[in-house]
Design an enzyme around this catalytic site. Sequence first.
Site, PDB file in Angstrom:
ATOM      1  CD  GLU A  80      -3.002  -0.688   2.361  1.00 47.97           C
ATOM      2  OE1 GLU A  80      -3.264   0.492   2.666  1.00 47.97           O
ATOM      3  OE2 GLU A  80      -3.498  -1.662   2.930  1.00 47.97           O
ATOM      4  CB  CYS A 112      -4.030  -5.659   4.282  1.00 47.57           C
ATOM      5  SG  CYS A 112      -3.989  -4.076   5.148  1.00 47.57           S
ATOM      6  NE  ARG A 199     -18.622   1.850  17.190  1.00 45.60           N
ATOM      7  CZ  ARG A 199     -18.212   1.156  18.243  1.00 45.60           C
ATOM      8  NH1 ARG A 199     -18.104  -0.156  18.146  1.00 45.60           N
ATOM      9  NH2 ARG A 199     -17.908   1.752  19.372  1.00 45.60           N
ATOM     10  CB  THR A 201     -13.220  -1.565   9.117  1.00 46.81           C
ATOM     11  OG1 THR A 201     -13.133  -1.454  10.541  1.00 46.81           O
ATOM     12  CG2 THR A 201     -13.034  -0.191   8.502  1.00 46.81           C
ATOM     13  CG  HIS A 234      -5.399  -8.738   7.513  1.00 44.12           C
ATOM     14  ND1 HIS A 234      -4.125  -8.257   7.378  1.00 44.12           N
ATOM     15  CD2 HIS A 234      -6.204  -7.658   7.710  1.00 44.12           C
ATOM     16  CE1 HIS A 234      -4.142  -6.937   7.491  1.00 44.12           C
ATOM     17  NE2 HIS A 234      -5.396  -6.556   7.686  1.00 44.12           N
ATOM     18  CB  SER A 296      -9.749  -2.170   2.939  1.00 40.65           C
ATOM     19  OG  SER A 296      -9.639  -2.424   4.320  1.00 40.65           O
TER      20      SER A 296
END
Length: 347
Positions: A80, A112, A199, A201, A234, A296
């Site tokens: 990233e 990620c 939240r 996520t 992860h 993401s």
Amino acid sequence: MTGIISYGTYIPVYRVTLSDIARAWEKNEKEIVTSLGISEKSVPGVDEDAVTIAIEAGIGAVGAFDKNPNCIEGLFVGSESHPYAVNPTSTIVGELLGIGNNYLASDLEFACKAGTAGMQALAGLIASGQIPCGLAIGADTAQGKPHDALEYTSSAGGAAFLMGREKVCAQLVAYTSYSSDTPDFWRRDGIRYPSHAGRFTGEPAYFAHTMGAAQRLFKKVKSKPQDITHCVFHMPNAKFPRDVARRLGFTQSQLEPSLTVDAIGNPYSASALLGFAATLDHAKSGDTIFMVSYGSGAGSDAFLWKVTKEISVIQRYRAMHKQLLRQQIAKKLYIDYIGYLKKTHKI
């Protein structure tokens, strides 16, 4: 047999405690540490970036390889935090690793999970006979805006996996993916720091995709958690991987060897890969490893690996060169919050 021939890892020596960050912003130190389950994180040196970290990890993987690196015909670097918007990280890494010129190079981005996307691409090229072996790397100096929640966990590190068909230490049994347009985390071009949906996520992003990929792989291989030796997920914080492992039916003992997040935080593209490397450092011949990354945007890649007798050769090499994850994690130098801001070029 397609799988991992060797692997290398790198963690910068510097550490900052979450308590130092919390004190700088007059936050409750105990509450921050308890909520995230992390007490400190790795910090890149002032002269370290995704390229230098990828090279260090790659040196470990190539160093344990008993053939000329010129036979490496694929090099994918997921990150990233590629230092150039236009100019590949992968060719710089290839040049300094001495790979030669006859290789496919590519920089990958998918938050990620960019490193595991490289693994899947190489697995297909190797299994089809297009290339004999390739190197997949995940490396990041993770970005987090000062006074943002990400600042407490975003860290730095890298992991490199040399994949091929000879002297494999971990055979790739099966893999799959699960993706959707779920923008829980993003950074517009030209903007220095990423934004996130708080939240949001959790359930619709991390858990939905991680569990979706895991359940799809279980169905594909006709297996269940009780059949697996170790699991890796992860690690955006210390709670999410433990929670998803529990929901899927894994035990704490199956997950424990992978939990690098407790010691170094979340190095983004290197997170699941460092957890995988830590598990390989611990594994024995015949063990199975169930690994699920997450990126993401959003998506997850899931893999099932079977460890072979060749793992002992790689473990001895890594121990002798002080490359075992526990050795790298133990080598650390603490800096204060101002030192952290300086080393990450925030001031």
